[in-house]
Design an enzyme around this catalytic site. Structure first.
Site, PDB file in Angstrom:
ATOM      1  CE  LYS A  26     -10.234   0.594   2.826  1.00 23.77           C
ATOM      2  NZ  LYS A  26      -9.679  -0.777   2.757  1.00 23.77           N
ATOM      3  NE  ARG A  84     -10.879  -0.470   9.839  1.00 25.91           N
ATOM      4  CZ  ARG A  84      -9.889  -0.571   8.972  1.00 25.91           C
ATOM      5  NH1 ARG A  84      -9.551  -1.733   8.485  1.00 25.91           N
ATOM      6  NH2 ARG A  84      -9.219   0.480   8.585  1.00 25.91           N
ATOM      7  NE  ARG A  91       0.850  -3.098   1.438  1.00 21.19           N
ATOM      8  CZ  ARG A  91      -0.254  -2.821   2.119  1.00 21.19           C
ATOM      9  NH1 ARG A  91      -1.167  -2.062   1.592  1.00 21.19           N
ATOM     10  NH2 ARG A  91      -0.441  -3.335   3.306  1.00 21.19           N
ATOM     11  NE  ARG A  99       2.905  -2.108   4.909  1.00 18.52           N
ATOM     12  CZ  ARG A  99       1.869  -1.314   5.136  1.00 18.52           C
ATOM     13  NH1 ARG A  99       1.954  -0.032   4.859  1.00 18.52           N
ATOM     14  NH2 ARG A  99       0.761  -1.786   5.630  1.00 18.52           N
ATOM     15  NE  ARG A 111      -3.371  -6.205   6.823  1.00 17.24           N
ATOM     16  CZ  ARG A 111      -2.393  -6.016   5.945  1.00 17.24           C
ATOM     17  NH1 ARG A 111      -1.297  -6.727   6.011  1.00 17.24           N
ATOM     18  NH2 ARG A 111      -2.520  -5.127   4.994  1.00 17.24           N
TER      19      ARG A 111
END
Ligand SMILES: [Zn+2]
Length: 211
Positions: free
Chosen positions: A15, A90, A125, A158, A169
């Protein structure tokens, strides 16, 4: 051309990247939820003080307040020629609130990416601890030497990209955000975009859907 847009998609769906490209190409005001919250706090507005208090308690910003903040951004001059909402709404109640507040939307772009691909992307990531660049290891060779392509610092995973938090998530996304797809499809606003291809091709598909 459609200029009042929502970018909808899962974590790891791309996104942020696509919103940035769209904002630049079509001069749209990119309203990123995370960015908006940080800015409100920085500017010490009345809203900002409320947000700061909530965040310092470790709580989530409630729907009503979130809607107020987004509305405030949408009344800015630079939103009049078009905007792209990234990270909002959301939930279905947030989408309903947007509508009740008279915010018109032209198109909702849904970045469709299979769950196993999302997990793989989120696991790959890496973040640079020095310049804060986010690197998608899947699409580059950075994992091999582990150095930031911007500044050379050693990349790190991360903290919120562990297997457990990634799954959590995604669960939250599928339970609370995914129902928005039907919400907007029923209103004839949804455009399905194949998000499981390289970012340039995703962007091309989005542009084709808007013109
Ligand atoms: Zn760096």
């Amino acid at each position: 051309m459609f200029r009042r847009l929502i970018l909808l998609g899962p974590p790891g769906g791309g996104k942020g990247t696509q919103a940035g490209l769209l904002a630049e190409k079509y001069s749209l005001y990119h309203i990123s939820t995370g960015e908006v919250l940080r800015r409100a706090v920085r500017e010490e507005s009345e809203l900002g003080r409320k947000v700061e208090e909530i965040l310092s308690r470790g709580d989530l910003v409630p729907d009503e307040l979130m809607v107020d903040i987004i509305k405030e951004n949408l009344t800015e001059d630079r939103a009049t020629d078009g905007f792209i909402l990234d990270g909002f709404p959301r939930t279905v109640p947030q989408a309903q609130a947007l509508k009740e507040n008279g915010v018109e939307i032209d198109r909702v772009l849904f970045l469709d990416v299979p769950r196993d691909v999302l997990v793989k992307r989120l696991k790959g990531r890496r973040e640079c601890p020095s310049c804060k660049s986010i690197i998608n290891a899947e699409s580059s060779s950075v994992l091999d030497d582990g150095a930031c392509p911007q500044c050379g610092e050693k990349l790190e995973r991360r903290e919120d990209d562990t297997e457990e938090t990634i799954n959590k998530r995604l669960e939250i996304y599928f339970r609370r955000t995914h129902p928005l797809i039907d919400f907007y499809r029923q209103r004839g606003l949804l455009v399905d975009i194949d998000g499981d291809q390289n970012p340039e091709m995703v962007f091309q598909e989005i542009c084709d859907a808007l013109e």
